[in-house]
Design a protein around this motif. Sequence first.
Motif, PDB file in Angstrom:
ATOM      1  N   ARG A   5       0.826  -1.213   0.000  1.00  0.00           N
ATOM      2  CA  ARG A   5       0.000   0.000   0.000  1.00  0.00           C
ATOM      3  C   ARG A   5       0.858   1.260   0.000  1.00  0.00           C
ATOM      4  N   HIS A   6       2.054   1.167   0.535  1.00  0.00           N
ATOM      5  CA  HIS A   6       2.953   2.323   0.543  1.00  0.00           C
ATOM      6  C   HIS A   6       3.977   2.149  -0.569  1.00  0.00           C
ATOM      7  N   TYR A   7       3.974   3.080  -1.500  1.00  0.00           N
ATOM      8  CA  TYR A   7       4.947   3.046  -2.577  1.00  0.00           C
ATOM      9  C   TYR A   7       6.105   3.954  -2.202  1.00  0.00           C
ATOM     10  N   PRO A   8       7.326   3.533  -2.506  1.00  0.00           N
ATOM     11  CA  PRO A   8       8.457   4.422  -2.237  1.00  0.00           C
ATOM     12  C   PRO A   8       8.306   5.704  -3.044  1.00  0.00           C
ATOM     13  N   GLU A   9       8.729   6.804  -2.473  1.00  0.00           N
ATOM     14  CA  GLU A   9       8.672   8.086  -3.162  1.00  0.00           C
ATOM     15  C   GLU A   9      10.082   8.612  -3.399  1.00  0.00           C
ATOM     16  N   VAL A  10      10.197   9.445  -4.412  1.00  0.00           N
ATOM     17  CA  VAL A  10      11.451  10.126  -4.719  1.00  0.00           C
ATOM     18  C   VAL A  10      11.171  11.619  -4.645  1.00  0.00           C
ATOM     19  N   THR A  11      12.079  12.351  -4.019  1.00  0.00           N
ATOM     20  CA  THR A  11      11.943  13.795  -3.873  1.00  0.00           C
ATOM     21  C   THR A  11      12.882  14.482  -4.857  1.00  0.00           C
ATOM     22  N   PHE A  12      12.341  15.465  -5.569  1.00  0.00           N
ATOM     23  CA  PHE A  12      13.115  16.272  -6.515  1.00  0.00           C
ATOM     24  C   PHE A  12      13.028  17.719  -6.049  1.00  0.00           C
ATOM     25  N   HIS A  13      14.173  18.415  -6.025  1.00  0.00           N
ATOM     26  CA  HIS A  13      14.208  19.812  -5.602  1.00  0.00           C
ATOM     27  C   HIS A  13      15.000  20.609  -6.634  1.00  0.00           C
ATOM     28  N   ALA A  14      14.369  21.672  -7.145  1.00  0.00           N
ATOM     29  CA  ALA A  14      15.045  22.554  -8.104  1.00  0.00           C
ATOM     30  C   ALA A  14      14.379  23.921  -8.087  1.00  0.00           C
ATOM     31  N   ASN A  15      15.189  24.939  -8.246  1.00  0.00           N
ATOM     32  CA  ASN A  15      14.679  26.295  -8.418  1.00  0.00           C
ATOM     33  C   ASN A  15      13.735  26.708  -7.281  1.00  0.00           C
ATOM     34  N   GLY A  16      14.036  26.270  -6.050  1.00  0.00           N
ATOM     35  CA  GLY A  16      13.250  26.658  -4.886  1.00  0.00           C
ATOM     36  C   GLY A  16      11.970  25.867  -4.681  1.00  0.00           C
ATOM     37  N   LYS A  17      11.728  24.836  -5.491  1.00  0.00           N
ATOM     38  CA  LYS A  17      10.509  24.036  -5.366  1.00  0.00           C
ATOM     39  C   LYS A  17      10.875  22.575  -5.127  1.00  0.00           C
ATOM     40  N   THR A  18      10.113  21.924  -4.242  1.00  0.00           N
ATOM     41  CA  THR A  18      10.308  20.512  -3.936  1.00  0.00           C
ATOM     42  C   THR A  18       9.030  19.752  -4.249  1.00  0.00           C
ATOM     43  N   ILE A  19       9.197  18.606  -4.940  1.00  0.00           N
ATOM     44  CA  ILE A  19       8.052  17.733  -5.192  1.00  0.00           C
ATOM     45  C   ILE A  19       8.407  16.312  -4.763  1.00  0.00           C
ATOM     46  N   ARG A  20       7.410  15.603  -4.229  1.00  0.00           N
ATOM     47  CA  ARG A  20       7.548  14.186  -3.889  1.00  0.00           C
ATOM     48  C   ARG A  20       6.747  13.415  -4.924  1.00  0.00           C
ATOM     49  N   VAL A  21       7.373  12.403  -5.510  1.00  0.00           N
ATOM     50  CA  VAL A  21       6.785  11.704  -6.639  1.00  0.00           C
ATOM     51  C   VAL A  21       6.611  10.225  -6.324  1.00  0.00           C
ATOM     52  N   GLU A  22       5.410   9.714  -6.606  1.00  0.00           N
ATOM     53  CA  GLU A  22       5.152   8.279  -6.528  1.00  0.00           C
ATOM     54  C   GLU A  22       5.614   7.639  -7.832  1.00  0.00           C
ATOM     55  N   PRO A  23       5.810   6.335  -7.853  1.00  0.00           N
ATOM     56  CA  PRO A  23       6.284   5.691  -9.085  1.00  0.00           C
ATOM     57  C   PRO A  23       5.267   5.761 -10.220  1.00  0.00           C
ATOM     58  N   ALA A  24       5.782   5.912 -11.445  1.00  0.00           N
ATOM     59  CA  ALA A  24       4.942   5.843 -12.641  1.00  0.00           C
ATOM     60  C   ALA A  24       4.575   4.391 -12.914  1.00  0.00           C
ATOM     61  N   VAL A  25       5.512   3.498 -12.654  1.00  0.00           N
ATOM     62  CA  VAL A  25       5.308   2.049 -12.731  1.00  0.00           C
ATOM     63  C   VAL A  25       5.992   1.445 -11.524  1.00  0.00           C
ATOM     64  N   TYR A  26       5.325   0.474 -10.883  1.00  0.00           N
ATOM     65  CA  TYR A  26       5.943  -0.197  -9.743  1.00  0.00           C
ATOM     66  C   TYR A  26       5.495  -1.655  -9.710  1.00  0.00           C
ATOM     67  N   CYS A  27       6.459  -2.558  -9.594  1.00  0.00           N
ATOM     68  CA  CYS A  27       6.212  -4.001  -9.637  1.00  0.00           C
ATOM     69  C   CYS A  27       6.673  -4.647  -8.335  1.00  0.00           C
ATOM     70  N   ASP A  28       6.328  -5.919  -8.164  1.00  0.00           N
ATOM     71  CA  ASP A  28       6.841  -6.635  -6.994  1.00  0.00           C
ATOM     72  C   ASP A  28       8.343  -6.875  -7.178  1.00  0.00           C
TER      73      ASP A  28
END
Length: 138
Positions: free
Chosen positions: A9-32
């Motif tokens: 139920r919990h997908y790993p997230e990746v954080t991207f930070h650029a130009n003063g903005k931070t976003i947390r992103v869920e996977p576009a595709v995720y498999c077992d």
Amino acid sequence: MLTGCALPRHYPEVTFHANGKTIRVEPAVYCDIEGNNCAERTKPAQLKVPAGKVVQISVDGQLADGLWEAVFLYKKANGEQTTTGTGLLGKGENFTYTLALPDKGDQLQGIEVHEAAAAVLDTGQPLLRGYWAVEVTN
């Protein structure tokens, strides 16, 4: 929204930070872990990154404990498009990466973070378990 009965139920997230903005992103595709039972999300995240700016990428512990890489597409000042990447990172040592393009006039166009599955392809390369996609605007 990601769906799939065999996935956590919990997908790993990746954080991207650029130009003063931070976003947390869920996977576009995720498999077992074996690279099966995949769930997909159709819309990539977006992040504004002007030419010459760096992007800080931070992965959660699950990705950092395994193998991951960042792959990025950019346009050189002369208009040529180039794709390159970091090579494999992780093994509990790499939680972050600073993406800086070779020249100040280069414009980043997209970033993908790839996580390797436990399986290996016939070529010897790890099978892709999941990826996180960011479409770059300027």
